[in-house]
Scaffold this active site. Structure first.
Site, short mmCIF file in Angstrom:
data_model
loop_
_atom_site.label_atom_id
_atom_site.label_comp_id
_atom_site.label_asym_id
_atom_site.label_seq_id
_atom_site.Cartn_x
_atom_site.Cartn_y
_atom_site.Cartn_z
N ARG A 5 -10.96 -0.26 3.25
CA ARG A 5 -12.42 -0.35 3.38
C ARG A 5 -13.08 -0.56 2.02
O ARG A 5 -14.18 -1.12 1.94
CB ARG A 5 -12.95 0.90 4.08
CG ARG A 5 -12.68 2.21 3.37
CD ARG A 5 -12.77 3.41 4.30
NE ARG A 5 -11.65 3.45 5.24
CZ ARG A 5 -11.51 4.38 6.18
NH1 ARG A 5 -12.41 5.34 6.31
NH2 ARG A 5 -10.48 4.35 7.01
N ASP A 43 0.84 -1.20 0.00
CA ASP A 43 0.00 0.00 0.00
C ASP A 43 0.87 1.25 0.00
O ASP A 43 1.41 1.65 1.03
CB ASP A 43 -0.92 0.00 1.22
CG ASP A 43 -1.79 1.25 1.29
OD1 ASP A 43 -1.98 1.88 0.23
OD2 ASP A 43 -2.27 1.58 2.38
N LYS A 83 1.62 7.99 0.34
CA LYS A 83 2.10 8.06 1.71
C LYS A 83 3.47 8.74 1.77
O LYS A 83 4.20 8.74 0.77
CB LYS A 83 2.23 6.65 2.30
CG LYS A 83 0.94 5.89 2.50
CD LYS A 83 1.21 4.50 3.02
CE LYS A 83 -0.08 3.72 3.25
NZ LYS A 83 -0.84 4.25 4.39
#
Length: 505
Positions: A357, A276, A283
């Protein structure tokens, strides 16, 4: 490593290392007193000289103790006797296991399992001892060169015996050891999958490991849905996350169906983001390497299925792992894009780094529509907010079914893999209102408030027809640079308890 449960006198054990406890203020445990008597007060003499004071986690190895048949006697500090509890017992077990690895002993017998822990029995004592021993023995060196692996020589320990006070305690101890070994093997599998780097552990690799798990156990059936299958099912949320990666997504389904034919399964859904980077909402570079751990929820599904297969639990359990990468690319989903989930609900993607999610919501809808589960539990490294709230001690728990939530909390306390319940009140729904879609994937008001709960609230929009619980394992799935294997122990203990309760009924 072989484990045994026996009941016998400590001074008669012909082993490389004999392990007994010492409380603070130089107080010997009953088993240590037996060794002291057999050795004409050698242990008492050592304590008087100040070589060991019984402080928690300290150890001292004595060689050739008179009156015993063991090569070594290890004294383990337990702290104050009145303060002996589960935490201090585990600390003593960890200290003794670590010290034992350094001795070169090939076999050992531990009498720490005689200790009396409030509200716990000898099954629990032995179970904890085996779990902690296995955790100490675990090594991950799959990515090192052959020379480095050779230099990191494994422990010489081959046989480890845990003693119980009476022969009548043997069945309980043996049951504890059996359950612990299965949990430990499942935890080790979860650790290994999570520790692998993202260039090796891709969605395709995870899918192949699921097929291998089915072949190895003989009691699990694996199916893998490909990108075209997901498109046909309308999994627009999962596919949106995968759109920035060259690695095609996989929806991995592992069925362990060994309960009654009419028994609804318990479905476990684990986030399988093999790397991720945050997507377009990229990030910071610091510690981004740790984002290989974003598939720890999925890894825990693998570990749990392996453990229950080893235990041959007569129940129906299904594991579902939505797996993809989340990377920036010209085709990646963008902030402001709106996608349609399998449930038909539209989602405004305001932050592409809130991707877990998105892949979970489609997997949860698939679980509901395909299996109509008795219970559904998802686990995911979902929010940094949960790390802020609970640190690395407890996983965050949210549930729309109180008995399920209580059962998971109790299992966590029992096995030592704790969770803490957070509220799932309808007032939090207001935070996810979107100007343009049915729901936003992050809070649109109170953006810095209740981040872990908002993540759970999002998932609840897709699980209201099920008895469901969510475990946010962002703080517990890894420590430093190493995977912990959590929450495999919690999940397996919950399933053991569930099956035991059904049997009693």
């Amino acid at each position: 490593m072989e484990y045994f449960v026996k009941s016998g006198n400590p001074e008669k054990q012909r082993v490389s290392c004999l392990i007994v406890g010492v409380f603070e203020r130089r107080t010997l445990t009953p088993m240590a007193e037996i060794i002291d008597l057999a050795s004409d007060g050698l242990l008492s003499s050592v304590l008087r000289r100040g070589d060991m004071d019984g402080k928690p986690g300290t150890t001292l190895v004595l060689h050739n103790v008179p009156g015993t048949l063991a090569d070594r006697v290890m004294l383990v500090g337990l702290g104050r006797e009145r303060n002996l509890d589960e935490a201090s017992y585990r600390k003593a077990l960890a200290a003794s296991s670590k010290a034992l690895q350094a001795t070169g002993a090939i076999d050992a017998a531990s009498y720490l399992t005689h200790l009396s822990i409030k509200n716990r029995d000898y099954q629990w004592n032995v179970k904890q001892a085996v779990l902690i021993s296995q955790d100490t023995l675990y090594r991950f060196d799959a990515c090192r060169g052959a020379k480095a692996r050779e230099e990191l020589s494994p422990s010489k320990l081959e046989r480890y015996t845990f003693d119980v006070p009476r022969r009548s305690d043997l069945p309980a101890g043996e049951s504890g050891a059996k359950e612990a070994l299965a949990i430990a093997h499942g935890t080790a599998l979860a650790k290994t999958l999570a520790n692998l780097p993202g260039n090796i552990c891709t969605p395709a690799y995870l899918a192949e490991q699921a097929r291998q798990l089915a072949e190895n156990t003989g009691s699990i059936t694996t199916r893998v849905l490909e990108q075209a299958d997901m498109q046909a099912l309308g999994m627009g949320a999962l596919l949106a996350v995968a759109s920035g990666s060259r690695q095609p997504p996989k929806l991995i389904i592992m069925e362990y169906l060994h309960g009654a034919a009419d028994e609804k399964p318990i479905v476990l859904v684990g986030k399988g983001l093999t790397f991720d980077a945050g997507g377009i909402s990229i990030k910071p570079s610091a510690a981004m390497d740790e984002m290989k751990f974003d598939m720890c929820g999925g890894a825990s599904v693998f570990g749990t299925l392996q453990a229950i297969a080893e235990l041959k639990l007569p129940m129906n359990v299904v594991g579902i792992v939505p797996s993809s990468e989340n990377l920036p690319d010209g085709q990646a989903v963008k902030p402001g894009d709106i996608v349609t989930s399998m449930s038909g609900q539209t989602i405004e993607v305001l932050n592409t780094d809130a991707e877990g999610r998105l892949i979970l919501c489609d997997a949860l809808t698939y679980a509901e529509q395909t299996y109509d589960p008795a219970y559904c539990i998802d686990m995911a490294t979902l929010t940094g907010a949960c790390v802020v709230a609970l640190g690395s001690i407890a996983s965050g728990l949210m549930s729309n079914h109180s008995p399920l939530g209580r059962a998971l909390l109790a299992a966590g306390e029992q096995i030592g893999d704790r969770a803490w319940e957070l509220p799932l009140w309808p007032e939090f729904d207001e935070n996810l209102k979107s100007e343009f879609a049915d729901i936003a994937n992050i809070a649109t008001k109170g953006a810095r408030e209740a981040g872990a709960i908002i993540g759970g609230t999002f998932l609840h929009r897709f699980t209201k027809k099920m008895k469901w619980a969510h475990l946010d394992i962002a703080g517990t799935a890894w420590q430093g640079k190493r995977a912990s294997g959590r929450p495999v122990p919690l999940l397996v203990q919950y399933l053991i308890n569930t099956q035991a309760r059904r049997t009693d009924e």
